[in-house]
Design an enzyme around this catalytic site. Structure first.
Site, PDB file in Angstrom:
ATOM      1  N   SER A 160       6.089   1.671  12.806  1.00 15.68           N
ATOM      2  CA  SER A 160       5.088   1.831  13.412  1.00 15.68           C
ATOM      3  C   SER A 160       4.398   1.931  14.650  1.00 15.68           C
ATOM      4  O   SER A 160       5.727   2.595  15.559  1.00 15.68           O
ATOM      5  CB  SER A 160       4.385   0.607  13.998  1.00 15.68           C
ATOM      6  OG  SER A 160       2.937   0.106  14.437  1.00 15.68           O
ATOM      7  N   ASP A 218      15.346  -9.499  -1.843  1.00 13.51           N
ATOM      8  CA  ASP A 218      14.733 -10.620  -0.723  1.00 13.51           C
ATOM      9  C   ASP A 218      14.985 -10.135  -0.169  1.00 13.51           C
ATOM     10  O   ASP A 218      16.471 -10.652   0.408  1.00 13.51           O
ATOM     11  CB  ASP A 218      14.320 -11.983  -1.315  1.00 13.51           C
ATOM     12  CG  ASP A 218      13.260 -13.132  -0.498  1.00 13.51           C
ATOM     13  OD1 ASP A 218      12.986 -12.424   0.420  1.00 13.51           O
ATOM     14  OD2 ASP A 218      13.641 -13.468  -1.169  1.00 13.51           O
ATOM     15  N   ALA A 226       9.150  -2.035   2.986  1.00 14.89           N
ATOM     16  CA  ALA A 226       8.574  -3.451   3.426  1.00 14.89           C
ATOM     17  C   ALA A 226       9.231  -4.191   4.601  1.00 14.89           C
ATOM     18  O   ALA A 226       9.353  -4.102   5.429  1.00 14.89           O
ATOM     19  CB  ALA A 226       9.863  -4.511   2.291  1.00 14.89           C
ATOM     20  N   TYR A 264       4.796  -8.312  16.479  1.00 17.34           N
ATOM     21  CA  TYR A 264       5.241  -6.903  15.533  1.00 17.34           C
ATOM     22  C   TYR A 264       5.763  -5.361  16.334  1.00 17.34           C
ATOM     23  O   TYR A 264       6.907  -5.026  15.268  1.00 17.34           O
ATOM     24  CB  TYR A 264       4.013  -6.492  15.363  1.00 17.34           C
ATOM     25  CG  TYR A 264       3.620  -5.544  13.950  1.00 17.34           C
ATOM     26  CD1 TYR A 264       4.353  -5.604  12.474  1.00 17.34           C
ATOM     27  CD2 TYR A 264       3.347  -4.176  14.068  1.00 17.34           C
ATOM     28  CE1 TYR A 264       4.680  -5.204  11.784  1.00 17.34           C
ATOM     29  CE2 TYR A 264       3.202  -3.329  12.901  1.00 17.34           C
ATOM     30  CZ  TYR A 264       3.664  -3.481  11.819  1.00 17.34           C
ATOM     31  OH  TYR A 264       4.156  -2.439  11.044  1.00 17.34           O
ATOM     32  N   PHE A 290       0.469  -1.385   0.172  1.00 17.44           N
ATOM     33  CA  PHE A 290      -0.289   0.009   0.262  1.00 17.44           C
ATOM     34  C   PHE A 290       0.648   1.641  -0.123  1.00 17.44           C
ATOM     35  O   PHE A 290       0.463   2.480  -1.172  1.00 17.44           O
ATOM     36  CB  PHE A 290      -0.373  -0.374   1.417  1.00 17.44           C
ATOM     37  CG  PHE A 290      -2.219   0.734   1.212  1.00 17.44           C
ATOM     38  CD1 PHE A 290      -2.305   1.092   0.231  1.00 17.44           C
ATOM     39  CD2 PHE A 290      -2.470   1.891   2.304  1.00 17.44           C
ATOM     40  CE1 PHE A 290      -3.859   1.964  -0.003  1.00 17.44           C
ATOM     41  CE2 PHE A 290      -3.200   2.591   2.980  1.00 17.44           C
ATOM     42  CZ  PHE A 290      -4.310   2.659   1.191  1.00 17.44           C
ATOM     43  N   ARG A 316      10.366  -8.799  -4.700  1.00 16.05           N
ATOM     44  CA  ARG A 316      10.914 -10.105  -4.644  1.00 16.05           C
ATOM     45  C   ARG A 316      10.025 -10.906  -6.043  1.00 16.05           C
ATOM     46  O   ARG A 316      11.199 -11.316  -6.852  1.00 16.05           O
ATOM     47  CB  ARG A 316      10.152 -10.849  -3.594  1.00 16.05           C
ATOM     48  CG  ARG A 316      10.423 -10.892  -3.094  1.00 16.05           C
ATOM     49  CD  ARG A 316      10.010 -11.712  -1.132  1.00 16.05           C
ATOM     50  NE  ARG A 316       8.764 -11.403  -1.435  1.00 16.05           N
ATOM     51  CZ  ARG A 316       7.423 -12.446  -0.197  1.00 16.05           C
ATOM     52  NH1 ARG A 316       8.682 -13.922  -0.016  1.00 16.05           N
ATOM     53  NH2 ARG A 316       7.017 -11.913   0.015  1.00 16.05           N
ATOM     54  N   GLY A 354     -25.282  -0.661   4.873  1.00 14.68           N
ATOM     55  CA  GLY A 354     -26.361  -0.816   5.390  1.00 14.68           C
ATOM     56  C   GLY A 354     -26.324  -1.118   6.996  1.00 14.68           C
ATOM     57  O   GLY A 354     -27.547  -1.896   7.593  1.00 14.68           O
ATOM     58  N   LYS A 398       9.671  -4.302  15.802  1.00 15.35           N
ATOM     59  CA  LYS A 398       9.725  -3.241  15.080  1.00 15.35           C
ATOM     60  C   LYS A 398      10.409  -2.061  16.317  1.00 15.35           C
ATOM     61  O   LYS A 398      11.780  -1.186  15.415  1.00 15.35           O
ATOM     62  CB  LYS A 398       8.493  -2.205  14.677  1.00 15.35           C
ATOM     63  CG  LYS A 398       8.035  -2.997  13.184  1.00 15.35           C
ATOM     64  CD  LYS A 398       8.688  -2.321  12.297  1.00 15.35           C
ATOM     65  CE  LYS A 398       7.058  -2.864  10.679  1.00 15.35           C
ATOM     66  NZ  LYS A 398       8.072  -1.837   9.678  1.00 15.35           N
TER      67      LYS A 398
END
Length: 320
Positions: A116, A51, A71, A142, A14, A36, A191, A146
């Site tokens: 992050s 990679d 990445a 995670y 993204f 990659r 909705g 980081k």
């Protein structure tokens, strides 16, 4: 004057994809897309195979002055690995450090690491946002990976002289967004009544355009060197406000039931979804004053316009 080369990793993701397109449009720098596999950027800019699990096969960084490392092994809601931290470390720590060492050896001047907000922690008391220079307090594998990567990069930078810039975004949204944000768009578009009409938290978000603009600012701004930054849209929303804004942009009636937060958390706890409820009901705010004071940066796109563009893209996809 010849444009500098900027190598970007994670270009199939993204953020990385948006960065390449931004540099192609700006034409102030030459993006080098690293992935990659072959990417959509073949024929548009230099493309190299990369990679993170195979450092012995890293490409040469010929004439690259800046690396933007987007990445990562990303955070997932339903982790299946028996040792999640070990899996995150393989890519987010070891792979990052191998890449940074190769960059430093090749004479790369600056390494921009997309980290992050999870390095800071999972939540904030309302009105007390995270600061860029707060003591890190990651709570999940995670976030820990980081934080470890950040520490390793700072150490490498001090040893080699390569400038390291760390950027910690909160939730990123924009055209093409996936995961939970996409789920919200789908619920609202259909909705579906949601029990989220009385959530009084405060959440910082960052539009993809704003994040990319900030990262590009960091490419050559002298005062960004060896600094850590938090980035957001500069405007916080409650979960209820966010859903109402998205519904308005969708042109849909917002069907939100005013269920008290404590009831949501109790029910979610019984269903073993307490962590999900805390993310929905809890606050997570970031202070971006450091970015403004050091770099003179302000978010160029308003949250209203960013959401409008996100919704327009979503609706366009639904009609195709």
């Amino acid at each position: 004057m010849k444009a500098s080369k900027v190598l970007i990793t994670g270009v199939s993701g993204f953020i990385g994809e948006a960065l390449v397109f931004r540099l192609l449009v700006d034409k102030k720098f030459i993006p080098v897309a690293a992935a990659r596999r072959a990417t959509k950027f073949q024929g548009l800019c230099p493309v190299v195979s990369l990679d993170l699990n195979a450092p012995e096969a890293f490409p040469a960084f010929d004439d690259v002055s800046v690396v933007i490392h987007a990445a990562a092994r990303v955070h997932v809601m339903n982790e299946t690995a028996s040792d999640a931290l070990s899996e995150f470390r393989k890519v987010n720590v070891d792979g990052t450090l191998h890449l940074a060492k190769k960059a430093a050896e090749s004479g790369v001047k600056r390494f921009i690491f997309i980290s992050s907000i999870k390095v800071n922690g999972e939540s904030t008391p309302p009105g007390k946002p995270f600061l860029a220079d707060d003591v890190p307090a990651p709570m999940d594998p995670y976030g820990v990976s980081k934080r470890e990567a950040e520490d390793a990069l700072k150490q490498l930078g001090s040893e080699t002289g390569m400038e390291v810039v760390i950027v910690r975004p909160p939730l990123v949204y924009g055209p093409g967004v996936k995961a939970n944000f996409l789920s919200m768009l789908r619920w609202l578009s259909r909705g579906v009544p949601l029990p989220l009409g009385a959530i009084h938290n405060q959440r910082s978000l960052v539009a993809l355009e704003n994040l990319v603009d900030f990262i590009v600012t960091c490419i050559n701004h002298p005062d960004a060197a060896n600094e850590t930054f938090l980035v957001s849209d500069g405007y916080d929303l409650s979960t209820t406000q966010l859903l109402r804004q998205l519904a308005a942009a969708l042109g849909k009636k917002c069907r939100l039931l005013p269920i008290p937060q404590r009831c949501i958390i109790i029910v979610a706890t019984l269903l073993k979804q307490k962590a999900v409820a805390q993310r929905i009901c809890g606050s997570l705010q970031v202070d971006i004053n450091k970015a403004h004071e050091l770099l003179g940066w302000v978010p160029p796109v308003s949250i209203e316009l960013a959401m409008r563009r996100t919704v327009d893209h979503y609706q366009d996809k639904q009609t195709k």
